[in-house]
Write an enzyme that holds these catalytic residues in place. Sequence first.
Site, PDB file in Angstrom:
ATOM      1  N   ASP A 144      -5.046 -14.389  -1.898  1.00 55.84           N
ATOM      2  CA  ASP A 144      -3.837 -13.587  -2.058  1.00 55.84           C
ATOM      3  C   ASP A 144      -4.093 -12.112  -1.742  1.00 55.84           C
ATOM      4  N   ALA A 148       9.017   7.624  11.100  1.00 56.93           N
ATOM      5  CA  ALA A 148       7.553   7.580  11.331  1.00 56.93           C
ATOM      6  C   ALA A 148       6.805   7.332  10.040  1.00 56.93           C
ATOM      7  N   THR A 201       0.113  10.533   6.492  1.00 54.93           N
ATOM      8  CA  THR A 201       1.321  10.379   7.317  1.00 54.93           C
ATOM      9  C   THR A 201       2.590  10.321   6.450  1.00 54.93           C
ATOM     10  N   TYR A 253       0.640   1.734   0.169  1.00 55.28           N
ATOM     11  CA  TYR A 253       1.774   1.973   1.068  1.00 55.28           C
ATOM     12  C   TYR A 253       3.021   2.367   0.280  1.00 55.28           C
ATOM     13  N   PRO A 269      -1.909 -17.955   8.289  1.00 56.73           N
ATOM     14  CA  PRO A 269      -2.429 -17.561   6.975  1.00 56.73           C
ATOM     15  C   PRO A 269      -1.304 -17.234   5.990  1.00 56.73           C
ATOM     16  N   GLY A 272      -2.598  -7.131  -5.672  1.00 53.55           N
ATOM     17  CA  GLY A 272      -1.380  -6.448  -6.135  1.00 53.55           C
ATOM     18  C   GLY A 272      -0.113  -6.951  -5.470  1.00 53.55           C
ATOM     19  N   ASN A 312      12.988  -6.217   3.788  1.00 57.59           N
ATOM     20  CA  ASN A 312      12.178  -6.616   4.960  1.00 57.59           C
ATOM     21  C   ASN A 312      13.041  -6.823   6.197  1.00 57.59           C
ATOM     22  N   THR A 339      11.979   2.219   1.625  1.00 55.76           N
ATOM     23  CA  THR A 339      11.779   0.789   1.473  1.00 55.76           C
ATOM     24  C   THR A 339      12.075   0.330   0.048  1.00 55.76           C
ATOM     25  N   ASP A 340      12.471  -0.925  -0.077  1.00 54.48           N
ATOM     26  CA  ASP A 340      12.672  -1.468  -1.432  1.00 54.48           C
ATOM     27  C   ASP A 340      11.358  -1.565  -2.210  1.00 54.48           C
ATOM     28  N   GLU A 341      10.223  -1.472  -1.489  1.00 59.10           N
ATOM     29  CA  GLU A 341       8.925  -1.606  -2.161  1.00 59.10           C
ATOM     30  C   GLU A 341       8.667  -0.474  -3.150  1.00 59.10           C
ATOM     31  N   TYR A 385      -0.493 -16.173   2.176  1.00 57.44           N
ATOM     32  CA  TYR A 385      -1.214 -15.580   1.041  1.00 57.44           C
ATOM     33  C   TYR A 385      -0.856 -16.302  -0.268  1.00 57.44           C
ATOM     34  N   LYS A 387       5.271   5.878   0.047  1.00 58.63           N
ATOM     35  CA  LYS A 387       6.713   5.963   0.351  1.00 58.63           C
ATOM     36  C   LYS A 387       7.484   6.508  -0.854  1.00 58.63           C
ATOM     37  N   GLU A 423       2.977   5.064   8.404  1.00 54.73           N
ATOM     38  CA  GLU A 423       2.094   3.908   8.385  1.00 54.73           C
ATOM     39  C   GLU A 423       2.848   2.886   7.549  1.00 54.73           C
TER      40      GLU A 423
HETATM   41  P1  NAD Z   1       6.085   0.724  12.623  1.00 51.94           P
HETATM   42  O1  NAD Z   1       4.729   0.696  12.018  1.00 51.94           O
HETATM   43  O2  NAD Z   1       6.505  -0.360  13.538  1.00 51.94           O
HETATM   44  O3  NAD Z   1       6.303   2.092  13.431  1.00 51.94           O
HETATM   45  C1  NAD Z   1       5.890   3.333  12.924  1.00 51.94           C
HETATM   46  C2  NAD Z   1       6.019   4.365  14.046  1.00 51.94           C
HETATM   47  O4  NAD Z   1       5.649   5.640  13.510  1.00 51.94           O
HETATM   48  C3  NAD Z   1       5.089   4.092  15.239  1.00 51.94           C
HETATM   49  O5  NAD Z   1       5.794   4.254  16.446  1.00 51.94           O
HETATM   50  C4  NAD Z   1       4.000   5.136  15.091  1.00 51.94           C
HETATM   51  O6  NAD Z   1       3.415   5.515  16.318  1.00 51.94           O
HETATM   52  C5  NAD Z   1       4.775   6.281  14.444  1.00 51.94           C
HETATM   53  N1  NAD Z   1       3.902   7.206  13.695  1.00 51.94           N
HETATM   54  C6  NAD Z   1       2.974   6.891  12.750  1.00 51.94           C
HETATM   55  N2  NAD Z   1       2.365   8.006  12.319  1.00 51.94           N
HETATM   56  C7  NAD Z   1       2.938   9.053  12.971  1.00 51.94           C
HETATM   57  C8  NAD Z   1       2.725  10.466  12.950  1.00 51.94           C
HETATM   58  N3  NAD Z   1       1.812  11.023  12.148  1.00 51.94           N
HETATM   59  N4  NAD Z   1       3.477  11.232  13.752  1.00 51.94           N
HETATM   60  C9  NAD Z   1       4.390  10.678  14.591  1.00 51.94           C
HETATM   61  N5  NAD Z   1       4.630   9.339  14.660  1.00 51.94           N
HETATM   62  C10 NAD Z   1       3.906   8.550  13.868  1.00 51.94           C
HETATM   63  O7  NAD Z   1       7.070   0.864  11.386  1.00 51.94           O
HETATM   64  P2  NAD Z   1       8.507   0.181  11.179  1.00 51.94           P
HETATM   65  O8  NAD Z   1       8.337  -1.173  10.648  1.00 51.94           O
HETATM   66  O9  NAD Z   1       9.327   0.434  12.378  1.00 51.94           O
HETATM   67  O10 NAD Z   1       9.039   1.087   9.968  1.00 51.94           O
HETATM   68  C11 NAD Z   1       9.739   2.301  10.225  1.00 51.94           C
HETATM   69  C12 NAD Z   1      10.115   2.939   8.895  1.00 51.94           C
HETATM   70  O11 NAD Z   1      10.917   2.037   8.138  1.00 51.94           O
HETATM   71  C13 NAD Z   1       8.921   3.257   8.002  1.00 51.94           C
HETATM   72  O12 NAD Z   1       9.173   4.482   7.364  1.00 51.94           O
HETATM   73  C14 NAD Z   1       8.882   2.123   6.991  1.00 51.94           C
HETATM   74  O13 NAD Z   1       8.321   2.551   5.780  1.00 51.94           O
HETATM   75  C15 NAD Z   1      10.356   1.820   6.844  1.00 51.94           C
HETATM   76  N6  NAD Z   1      10.726   0.444   6.475  1.00 51.94           N
HETATM   77  C16 NAD Z   1      10.215  -0.619   7.176  1.00 51.94           C
HETATM   78  C17 NAD Z   1      10.650  -1.910   6.853  1.00 51.94           C
HETATM   79  C18 NAD Z   1      10.156  -3.111   7.609  1.00 51.94           C
HETATM   80  O14 NAD Z   1      10.478  -4.242   7.232  1.00 51.94           O
HETATM   81  N7  NAD Z   1       9.400  -2.953   8.686  1.00 51.94           N
HETATM   82  C19 NAD Z   1      11.580  -2.107   5.825  1.00 51.94           C
HETATM   83  C20 NAD Z   1      12.051  -0.983   5.124  1.00 51.94           C
HETATM   84  C21 NAD Z   1      11.633   0.290   5.476  1.00 51.94           C
HETATM   85  O1  DAU Z   2      10.251  -4.707   1.876  1.00 51.70           O
HETATM   86  C1  DAU Z   2      10.178  -3.790   2.919  1.00 51.70           C
HETATM   87  C2  DAU Z   2       8.772  -3.757   3.477  1.00 51.70           C
HETATM   88  O2  DAU Z   2       8.599  -4.981   4.182  1.00 51.70           O
HETATM   89  C3  DAU Z   2       8.492  -2.572   4.383  1.00 51.70           C
HETATM   90  O3  DAU Z   2       8.580  -1.393   3.634  1.00 51.70           O
HETATM   91  C4  DAU Z   2       7.097  -2.681   5.016  1.00 51.70           C
HETATM   92  O4  DAU Z   2       6.904  -1.632   5.949  1.00 51.70           O
HETATM   93  C5  DAU Z   2       7.022  -4.011   5.746  1.00 51.70           C
HETATM   94  O5  DAU Z   2       5.728  -4.179   6.284  1.00 51.70           O
HETATM   95  C6  DAU Z   2       7.345  -5.152   4.793  1.00 51.70           C
HETATM   96  O6  DAU Z   2       6.321  -5.290   3.773  1.00 51.70           O
HETATM   97  P1  DAU Z   2       5.810  -6.734   3.285  1.00 51.70           P
HETATM   98  O7  DAU Z   2       4.483  -6.567   2.667  1.00 51.70           O
HETATM   99  O8  DAU Z   2       6.854  -7.436   2.496  1.00 51.70           O
HETATM  100  O9  DAU Z   2       5.744  -7.458   4.731  1.00 51.70           O
HETATM  101  P2  DAU Z   2       4.641  -8.403   5.386  1.00 51.70           P
HETATM  102  O10 DAU Z   2       5.262  -8.926   6.644  1.00 51.70           O
HETATM  103  O11 DAU Z   2       3.312  -7.778   5.464  1.00 51.70           O
HETATM  104  O12 DAU Z   2       4.563  -9.609   4.346  1.00 51.70           O
HETATM  105  C7  DAU Z   2       5.716 -10.363   3.991  1.00 51.70           C
HETATM  106  C8  DAU Z   2       5.277 -11.396   2.976  1.00 51.70           C
HETATM  107  O13 DAU Z   2       4.437 -12.357   3.627  1.00 51.70           O
HETATM  108  C9  DAU Z   2       4.453 -10.838   1.825  1.00 51.70           C
HETATM  109  O14 DAU Z   2       4.764 -11.538   0.632  1.00 51.70           O
HETATM  110  C10 DAU Z   2       3.004 -11.122   2.238  1.00 51.70           C
HETATM  111  C11 DAU Z   2       3.133 -12.409   3.031  1.00 51.70           C
HETATM  112  N1  DAU Z   2       2.151 -12.587   4.124  1.00 51.70           N
HETATM  113  C12 DAU Z   2       2.029 -11.582   5.053  1.00 51.70           C
HETATM  114  C13 DAU Z   2       1.133 -11.693   6.083  1.00 51.70           C
HETATM  115  C14 DAU Z   2       0.961 -10.584   7.085  1.00 51.70           C
HETATM  116  C15 DAU Z   2       1.425 -13.751   4.234  1.00 51.70           C
HETATM  117  O15 DAU Z   2       1.560 -14.689   3.409  1.00 51.70           O
HETATM  118  N2  DAU Z   2       0.535 -13.876   5.269  1.00 51.70           N
HETATM  119  C16 DAU Z   2       0.344 -12.893   6.190  1.00 51.70           C
HETATM  120  O16 DAU Z   2      -0.521 -13.054   7.090  1.00 51.70           O
END
Ligand code: NAD
Ligand code: DAU
Length: 356
Positions: A291, A87, A105, A161, A216, A294, A190, A136-138, A218, A165, A89
Site C-alpha cells: 500500500d 502549475a 513549487t 503533496y 499494480p 498514508g 480526481n 484539490t480535495d486532498e 495498492y 497544496k 508537482e
Molecule cells: P501535471 O503534473 O500534469 O502538470 C503540472 C504542470 O506544472 C506541468 O506542465 C509542469 O511542467 C508545470 N510546473 C511544475 N513546476 C513548475 C514551476 N516551478 N514553474 C512552472 N511550471 C511548473 O498536473 P495536473 O494533474 O495537470 O494538475 C494541475 C493542477 O491541478 C495542480 O495544481 C494539481 O494540484 C491540481 N489538481 C489536479 C487533479 C488531478 O486529478 N490531476 C485534481 C485536482 C487538482
Molecule cells: O483527488 C485529487 C488528486 O487526485 C489530485 O490532487 C492529484 O494531483 C492527483 O494525482 C490525484 O491523486 P490520487 O493520489 O488520488 O491519484 P492517483 O492516480 O495517484 O491514485 C488514484 C488511486 O489509485 C489512489 O487510491 C492510489 C491508487 N493507485 C495509484 C497508482 C498510481 C494504485 O492502486 N496503483 C497505482 O499504481
Amino acid sequence: MPFKPTSLLVTGGAGFIGSNFIHSFIAANPGCDVTNLDCLTYAGNLKNLTAVENNPRYRFIKGDICDASLVATILKERSADAVVHFAAESHVDRSITGPEIFVRTNVLGTQVLLEESRRHWQSGAVPDFRYLQISTDEVYGSLGETGYFTEQTPLAANSPYSASKAGADLLVRAYHETYGMPTLNTRCSNNYGPYHFPEKLIPLMIHNIITKKPLPVYGDGLNVRDWLHVRDHAAAVETVLKHAAPGSVYNIGGNNEWKNIDIVHLVCDLLDARLGRSAGENRSLIAFVKDRPGHDRRYAIDASRLKRDLGWGPAYTFERGIAETIDWYLANQEWVAEVTSGAYREYYTQQYGGKQ
Ligand code: NAD
Ligand code: DAU
C-alpha cells in the site's frame, strides 16, 4: 456583472489539466489572450498544445513560477488581468519519495505568484483583477464510508503533496484576508481524460494493459476516488473565474465514486474488446502490491455550492468519458511512447520495481 478577462496568465498550462483548460478556454473566449508560463518538468509537454500553438492569441513562455522578476515582467508586459494557477508537482507517490520539490513549487511558487499578482493588482495597471488557485480535495484529508467534503470541511492533509497544496490554499486565503486581493480557490476531485501522464491510476492502467505489464493495485484496492472528466473541470474553473465572488472557495466534483479495483476492472474489460483479447484476459494482469504510505481511504466531493451559486454541473457521463479516454490513448500511442521514455523508466523502476 461577470468578470471578463482580456489577458490571462495560465501557469502549468503544458500539464494535463492546464493544457485541457487552455484548449477549451481559447476556443470559448475570442476576446482574451492567453499566456502560458510553464518550466516543462517531466509532466509538462508542449505536444499537449499543438492545437493552439499557432493561435495569435496564445503565447508560451518557458519559465519557473518561483522566478519573481519573470512573473512580474509577464504580468506587466501582458497587462494580465487574471491568473489561473495550475502549475504544481502533482503526484502523491513522488511526494512521498521526494517532498522538497513539492514545498518549493507548490508553496513557495504560489507565494511568489501571489506576491507579484498583489503588486501588479495594487499598481492599478488593470481595471479589475482575479487570481484563481487550482487546488484539490486532498487538502481535506480522508473520509470514512459516509459523508462528503464541503467547503467548510477543515483542512487535514495527509501526504506531503496535499500538505503543500493546503499550505498554498492558506496563503491564498491570507492574501484575500490581509490585502483584500480578489482571489478565488477551487478544490477538485480526481480528473481523468486526454494528456493524463501515465503515472496516475487510469492512464497507468491503460498503458500497462496495452503493453501487457502487471497492473499494480495498492493495498486491498478498496480506496475510493471521485472521478471527473478533465474538460468538466476546465469548464468549472472558467465558470468560477468569471462568476464567483472574490474571496470564495468552490469544490468541484463529479459525484462519481469508484473503488480503485472496480475502475481497474472496468478499464481491463473495455480494453479486452478493443484489443481483441478474450473476456477477462486483461484482469489476469492485476497485481496487488504494497500500500501507499498514508493512503487516504475515500474522497467524495459535495459540489452542490457550485451548482447552486453558479449553475455548473458536469457534462460528461463517466461511461462516455472513460470510453473516449481509452480511445484517445489507443489513438495517441506516439504521445504515450514519448512521455514514457527516458526518465519515466527510472521512476517506474524505483516506484514499482521492488514491489512485484
Ligand atoms: P501535471 O503534473 O500534469 O502538470 C503540472 C504542470 O506544472 C506541468 O506542465 C509542469 O511542467 C508545470 N510546473 C511544475 N513546476 C513548475 C514551476 N516551478 N514553474 C512552472 N511550471 C511548473 O498536473 P495536473 O494533474 O495537470 O494538475 C494541475 C493542477 O491541478 C495542480 O495544481 C494539481 O494540484 C491540481 N489538481 C489536479 C487533479 C488531478 O486529478 N490531476 C485534481 C485536482 C487538482
Ligand atoms: O483527488 C485529487 C488528486 O487526485 C489530485 O490532487 C492529484 O494531483 C492527483 O494525482 C490525484 O491523486 P490520487 O493520489 O488520488 O491519484 P492517483 O492516480 O495517484 O491514485 C488514484 C488511486 O489509485 C489512489 O487510491 C492510489 C491508487 N493507485 C495509484 C497508482 C498510481 C494504485 O492502486 N496503483 C497505482 O499504481
